[in-house]
Design a protein around this motif. Structure first.
Motif, PDB file in Angstrom:
ATOM      1  N   GLY A 198       2.388   5.335  -2.969  1.00 29.04           N
ATOM      2  CA  GLY A 198       2.115   6.427  -2.758  1.00 29.04           C
ATOM      3  C   GLY A 198       0.368   6.758  -2.290  1.00 29.04           C
TER       4      GLY A 198
ATOM      5  N   ALA B  13       0.970  21.085  -3.894  1.00 31.85           N
ATOM      6  CA  ALA B  13       0.845  20.081  -4.467  1.00 31.85           C
ATOM      7  C   ALA B  13       1.308  19.515  -5.993  1.00 31.85           C
ATOM      8  CB  ALA B  13      -0.122  19.504  -4.484  1.00 31.85           C
TER       9      ALA B  13
ATOM     10  N   VAL C  88      -6.632  19.831  -1.059  1.00 28.64           N
ATOM     11  CA  VAL C  88      -6.450  19.968  -2.962  1.00 28.64           C
ATOM     12  C   VAL C  88      -8.143  19.711  -2.970  1.00 28.64           C
ATOM     13  CG1 VAL C  88      -5.783  18.593  -4.269  1.00 28.64           C
ATOM     14  CG2 VAL C  88      -3.895  19.588  -2.698  1.00 28.64           C
TER      15      VAL C  88
ATOM     16  N   GLN D  86       2.222  18.054   3.156  1.00 29.60           N
ATOM     17  CA  GLN D  86       0.780  16.921   3.531  1.00 29.60           C
ATOM     18  C   GLN D  86      -0.133  17.458   4.800  1.00 29.60           C
ATOM     19  OE1 GLN D  86       0.614  12.539   3.624  1.00 29.60           O
ATOM     20  NE2 GLN D  86      -1.393  13.366   2.801  1.00 29.60           N
TER      21      GLN D  86
ATOM     22  N   ARG E 231      -1.504  17.357 -16.453  1.00 29.84           N
ATOM     23  CA  ARG E 231      -2.090  17.829 -14.997  1.00 29.84           C
ATOM     24  C   ARG E 231      -1.919  18.708 -15.168  1.00 29.84           C
ATOM     25  NH1 ARG E 231      -0.421  17.260 -10.047  1.00 29.84           N
ATOM     26  NH2 ARG E 231      -1.967  15.978  -9.378  1.00 29.84           N
TER      27      ARG E 231
ATOM     28  N   ASP F 167      -5.125  12.618  -0.731  1.00 28.30           N
ATOM     29  CA  ASP F 167      -5.834  13.718  -0.511  1.00 28.30           C
ATOM     30  C   ASP F 167      -5.001  14.675  -1.297  1.00 28.30           C
ATOM     31  OD1 ASP F 167      -3.496  13.140   1.598  1.00 28.30           O
ATOM     32  OD2 ASP F 167      -4.325  14.982   2.438  1.00 28.30           O
ATOM     33  N   ILE F 168      -4.577  14.528  -1.360  1.00 27.56           N
ATOM     34  CA  ILE F 168      -2.634  15.816  -2.130  1.00 27.56           C
ATOM     35  C   ILE F 168      -2.673  15.423  -3.893  1.00 27.56           C
ATOM     36  CG2 ILE F 168      -2.635  16.669   0.513  1.00 27.56           C
ATOM     37  CD1 ILE F 168       0.843  15.774  -0.775  1.00 27.56           C
ATOM     38  N   ALA F 169      -2.217  14.328  -3.592  1.00 30.78           N
ATOM     39  CA  ALA F 169      -2.178  13.540  -5.021  1.00 30.78           C
ATOM     40  C   ALA F 169      -2.887  12.632  -5.024  1.00 30.78           C
ATOM     41  CB  ALA F 169      -0.957  13.378  -5.148  1.00 30.78           C
ATOM     42  N   PRO F 170      -4.361  12.918  -5.882  1.00 27.69           N
ATOM     43  CA  PRO F 170      -5.415  11.607  -5.458  1.00 27.69           C
ATOM     44  C   PRO F 170      -4.915  10.782  -7.084  1.00 27.69           C
ATOM     45  CG  PRO F 170      -6.268  13.462  -6.582  1.00 27.69           C
ATOM     46  CD  PRO F 170      -4.832  14.038  -5.972  1.00 27.69           C
ATOM     47  N   ASP F 171      -3.828  10.759  -7.915  1.00 28.87           N
ATOM     48  CA  ASP F 171      -3.624  10.208  -9.433  1.00 28.87           C
ATOM     49  C   ASP F 171      -2.432   9.792  -8.619  1.00 28.87           C
ATOM     50  OD1 ASP F 171      -2.418  13.458  -8.981  1.00 28.87           O
ATOM     51  OD2 ASP F 171      -2.012  13.126 -10.863  1.00 28.87           O
ATOM     52  N   LEU F 172      -1.270  10.115  -8.223  1.00 31.82           N
ATOM     53  CA  LEU F 172      -0.324   9.383  -7.553  1.00 31.82           C
ATOM     54  C   LEU F 172      -0.125   7.746  -7.143  1.00 31.82           C
ATOM     55  CD1 LEU F 172       2.613   9.841  -6.778  1.00 31.82           C
ATOM     56  CD2 LEU F 172       2.033   9.982  -4.512  1.00 31.82           C
TER      57      LEU F 172
ATOM     58  N   MET G 205       4.566  17.262  -7.653  1.00 38.19           N
ATOM     59  CA  MET G 205       3.982  15.862  -8.682  1.00 38.19           C
ATOM     60  C   MET G 205       5.112  16.335 -10.007  1.00 38.19           C
ATOM     61  SD  MET G 205       2.468  14.154  -6.787  1.00 38.19           S
ATOM     62  CE  MET G 205       1.507  13.151  -8.958  1.00 38.19           C
TER      63      MET G 205
ATOM     64  N   SER H 234      -0.998   6.886   0.131  1.00 33.82           N
ATOM     65  CA  SER H 234      -1.353   8.194   1.766  1.00 33.82           C
ATOM     66  C   SER H 234      -1.140   9.067   1.276  1.00 33.82           C
ATOM     67  CB  SER H 234       0.478   7.608   2.408  1.00 33.82           C
ATOM     68  OG  SER H 234       1.183   7.960   1.972  1.00 33.82           O
ATOM     69  N   PHE H 235      -0.957   9.439   0.016  1.00 34.49           N
ATOM     70  CA  PHE H 235      -1.524  10.933  -0.472  1.00 34.49           C
ATOM     71  C   PHE H 235      -2.510  11.131  -1.389  1.00 34.49           C
ATOM     72  CE2 PHE H 235       3.166  10.106   0.148  1.00 34.49           C
ATOM     73  CZ  PHE H 235       3.329  11.211   1.026  1.00 34.49           C
TER      74      PHE H 235
ATOM     75  N   PHE I  25       4.346   9.764 -20.157  1.00 33.93           N
ATOM     76  CA  PHE I  25       5.151  10.179 -18.836  1.00 33.93           C
ATOM     77  C   PHE I  25       5.290  11.725 -18.494  1.00 33.93           C
ATOM     78  CE2 PHE I  25       7.164  10.178 -15.021  1.00 33.93           C
ATOM     79  CZ  PHE I  25       5.673   9.882 -14.624  1.00 33.93           C
TER      80      PHE I  25
ATOM     81  N   LEU J   7       7.923  12.431  -3.267  1.00 33.64           N
ATOM     82  CA  LEU J   7       7.319  11.972  -1.736  1.00 33.64           C
ATOM     83  C   LEU J   7       7.226  11.628  -0.820  1.00 33.64           C
ATOM     84  CD1 LEU J   7       6.510   9.357  -4.382  1.00 33.64           C
ATOM     85  CD2 LEU J   7       6.216   8.162  -2.218  1.00 33.64           C
TER      86      LEU J   7
ATOM     87  N   GLU K 266       0.852   2.544 -12.637  1.00 36.75           N
ATOM     88  CA  GLU K 266       1.693   1.899 -14.348  1.00 36.75           C
ATOM     89  C   GLU K 266       2.632   2.625 -14.613  1.00 36.75           C
ATOM     90  OE1 GLU K 266      -3.007   3.918 -15.394  1.00 36.75           O
ATOM     91  OE2 GLU K 266      -1.353   4.793 -16.756  1.00 36.75           O
ATOM     92  N   PHE K 267       3.835   3.509 -14.467  1.00 33.66           N
ATOM     93  CA  PHE K 267       5.251   4.279 -14.838  1.00 33.66           C
ATOM     94  C   PHE K 267       5.762   3.516 -14.098  1.00 33.66           C
ATOM     95  CE2 PHE K 267       8.399   6.397 -15.433  1.00 33.66           C
ATOM     96  CZ  PHE K 267       8.687   6.738 -16.286  1.00 33.66           C
ATOM     97  N   ALA K 268       6.285   3.075 -12.274  1.00 28.47           N
ATOM     98  CA  ALA K 268       7.171   2.957 -11.806  1.00 28.47           C
ATOM     99  C   ALA K 268       7.163   1.220 -12.006  1.00 28.47           C
ATOM    100  CB  ALA K 268       7.426   3.659 -10.703  1.00 28.47           C
TER     101      ALA K 268
ATOM    102  N   PHE L 196      10.547   9.494  -8.066  1.00 32.19           N
ATOM    103  CA  PHE L 196      10.135   9.748  -7.532  1.00 32.19           C
ATOM    104  C   PHE L 196      10.129   9.322  -5.839  1.00 32.19           C
ATOM    105  CE2 PHE L 196       7.951   7.722 -10.447  1.00 32.19           C
ATOM    106  CZ  PHE L 196       6.707   8.030 -10.738  1.00 32.19           C
TER     107      PHE L 196
ATOM    108  N   GLN M 235     -10.424  15.749  -7.892  1.00 31.73           N
ATOM    109  CA  GLN M 235     -10.156  15.007  -8.820  1.00 31.73           C
ATOM    110  C   GLN M 235     -11.188  13.912  -9.560  1.00 31.73           C
ATOM    111  OE1 GLN M 235      -6.871  14.431 -11.152  1.00 31.73           O
ATOM    112  NE2 GLN M 235      -5.636  16.788 -10.126  1.00 31.73           N
TER     113      GLN M 235
ATOM    114  N   ARG N  80      -2.047  -1.696 -18.456  1.00 27.36           N
ATOM    115  CA  ARG N  80      -0.570  -0.602 -17.640  1.00 27.36           C
ATOM    116  C   ARG N  80      -0.666  -1.042 -16.088  1.00 27.36           C
ATOM    117  NH1 ARG N  80      -0.607   4.687 -18.301  1.00 27.36           N
ATOM    118  NH2 ARG N  80       2.153   4.546 -17.716  1.00 27.36           N
TER     119      ARG N  80
ATOM    120  N   PRO O 102      12.845   6.277 -12.697  1.00 29.22           N
ATOM    121  CA  PRO O 102      11.456   6.637 -11.162  1.00 29.22           C
ATOM    122  C   PRO O 102      12.405   7.316 -10.475  1.00 29.22           C
ATOM    123  CG  PRO O 102      10.792   4.720 -11.957  1.00 29.22           C
ATOM    124  CD  PRO O 102      12.274   4.508 -13.472  1.00 29.22           C
TER     125      PRO O 102
ATOM    126  N   LEU P  19       0.126   6.240 -10.793  1.00 31.46           N
ATOM    127  CA  LEU P  19       1.287   6.383 -11.669  1.00 31.46           C
ATOM    128  C   LEU P  19       2.109   5.759 -10.777  1.00 31.46           C
ATOM    129  CD1 LEU P  19       1.316  10.946 -12.113  1.00 31.46           C
ATOM    130  CD2 LEU P  19       0.926   9.033 -13.451  1.00 31.46           C
ATOM    131  N   VAL P  20       2.573   5.873  -9.600  1.00 41.15           N
ATOM    132  CA  VAL P  20       3.697   4.712  -9.198  1.00 41.15           C
ATOM    133  C   VAL P  20       3.019   3.335 -10.245  1.00 41.15           C
ATOM    134  CG1 VAL P  20       4.549   4.129  -8.040  1.00 41.15           C
ATOM    135  CG2 VAL P  20       3.737   6.413  -7.319  1.00 41.15           C
TER     136      VAL P  20
END
Lengths: 135, 135, 135, 135, 135, 135
Positions: free
Chosen positions: D31, C98, C131, C121, E56, D36-41, C102, D33-34, E48, C114, D47-49, C110, C134, D5, F106, D44-45
């Motif tokens: 993001g 993962a 995973v 997943q 990460r 479980d495998i990407a808790p910060d996604l 990322m 739906s992710f 970013f 994704l 804040e950044f995108a 993205f 965190q 942000r 992005p 990131l989407v």
């Protein structure tokens, strides 16, 4: 080791390339310039790309080169020029090669086709071949 | 308006496609399903892709379809199946079409080639054609 | 013919794949389903991709699978899932896999990341790995 | 941490998306739906995108969505549908969105344009909008 | 504003890059040359790409650079050279970097791999590193 | 033959391009340099890309150029510069063009965006336009 496939690949390369007293692989760059960082690359190219794949039955050499050029036009990778020379050498005409690139416009768009035409045009000039004028 | 190019495109389409009593363009989808959101699409496809480009001199129909399939394999776009049918219809053999996809492995990598083989395999089964067994 | 490379490829495949009593190549699809249209494909995959390339020195298996997954994420080709299983099998953790996808967001955008996360997943769920949460 | 942000991104998302009582980000998948495998996604989407990029000055929302759709058409990534909804929501008409995809034919080729039209057509039907008939 | 992420990104950059008295970001171009047309670009790249993504957990620096290089090889984008320097700086050997590019041949094809080898070869020469000879 | 579409295409080109006493198509290269190998290319570009597509209703010129630039950024094809000039000519500001490229980060990743910014920066300098400083 694997002498048969290497020899088969070299034989195929001789069919495909313009004879060149200075190079056993003619005009074709098959990775010799990367001997210092990838010493097995030439062997892999000759054995796999030429001995295994180019020597497969199914398509004749002219069809194989057209197929190769078409994929490179779609990818936009700069190896097109080398394969245009190969095409001329196996008997494709400049009309067929330019016709192939033009044919791809509806599938890959004008930008990739124009990039490829520029490379073909340079090779045609170097090789002294030309496209039949249309009236 | 522009009847000549449209007619030229339809004539070319007839050469390329499997006759189908239910559709003037045979097995080929040329945008009719988008009439509601792109009413001019079919006209553009027929006139440009078939009337202007497919009807150009330079390559014969078999070469044109091989060229098309090769670009679609490199792009990974799913229209390959429709063009495999066209290929069979203009006289390409299953050996030539499978041979074209196999030939592209060194240029586009195994993943794109395998994706294309899967589509070709399904079309061959539907069309009742097969590749000559190798010994 | 070429028994050595084929055997070397099969040995490498055994290292990489989940043992499966029903298949000599474990979870890995190496072209067997295309025997009818590309009878030499499995031999080419085993000998070239596994015997020549995967067996090269330079990178360890974990690095090789990370490298493979990264390229497939960038290409957007759907073979990612199979290589995620291989990664788990050679000792990559779900966090590393993962983390690899990322990490690619700034380089491939993205959308491709994704698409790849979705495949990973599904494989993680099937394989019963997860995973590390965190805080 | 980084509340500003995130809030800026969520505010932008609210401008862009169809209000949905069940989701703070409306029709837009960012993001969640992710987890479980990407808790910060999602962070990131958002804040950044959305917080950094979508909130930049320079283009208005309609231009930003057109720009996004155009890039996705060229890439062939399947996120187009979600952005077509966003486009309708910020005031792009179905004519503009279909017009954008049609406009790209000479640059990306017919296959990618047709794939995108199919997605747009489905979204238009779901959203109950239609393209103005041409005479 | 957002000092923490910027600082975190700059700290990460220092880990990754060759110290250079003339530039706070070492050999790495992080958008400073676009200050006139994209004044916020450097901030976005540092915060970013380095503060959020490169910092990460999940992968170590060597894995992150391998992953980056692999994606760029697949894309064919010319930033490979800069990341090869980063790779050497975090402890990847020339064997690992060349091995990564060679490993990708079956996935991306020879043309993209050869383009990347050429860039790596130039960087290796500039940096005075070499690949271990094979017997 | 097809005088109407050619004239329509030339009229559209005049709207889009910077007047240039030496060329009827202004700053726009529409294939004239390939007359020797693709004598029908200019006709196809003018009639199809400009007469059929650019002259379609649905989007205004500024939207059409933004759409074009966005697709070229995603593809990584080098024709971006020519279309940036067109954009300035139809009234897009340097802020809008740079904003379009920044907006795509992005979706396409930093490498393709940075490659495009470099081309835009060169065109802006040549054309004497600049992006509004941000405080």
């Amino acid at each position: 080791m694997s002498t048969d496939r290497y020899q088969k690949g070299m034989d195929k390369l001789k069919e495909l390339t313009v004879a060149d007293a200075n190079s056993p692989t003619g005009h074709m760059e098959v990775g010799e310039s990367f001997k210092d960082i990838a010493p097995d690359l030439t062997k892999l190219v000759v054995e796999f790309a030429f001995g295994d794949i180019y020597a497969r039955p199914g398509l004749d050499n002219k069809q194989k080169v057209l197929t190769t050029i078409s994929a490179l036009v779609a990818q936009g990778t700069p190896q097109i020029g080398m394969h245009v020379i190969t095409g001329l050498n196996v008997g494709l005409t400049a009309d067929e090669i330019a016709g192939c690139i033009m044919h791809l416009i509806p599938y890959v768009g004008f930008p990739r086709a124009l990039n490829a035409l520029k490379v073909a045009q340079e090779v045609f000039a170097e090789q002294g071949v030309s496209v039949t004028p249309q009236d």
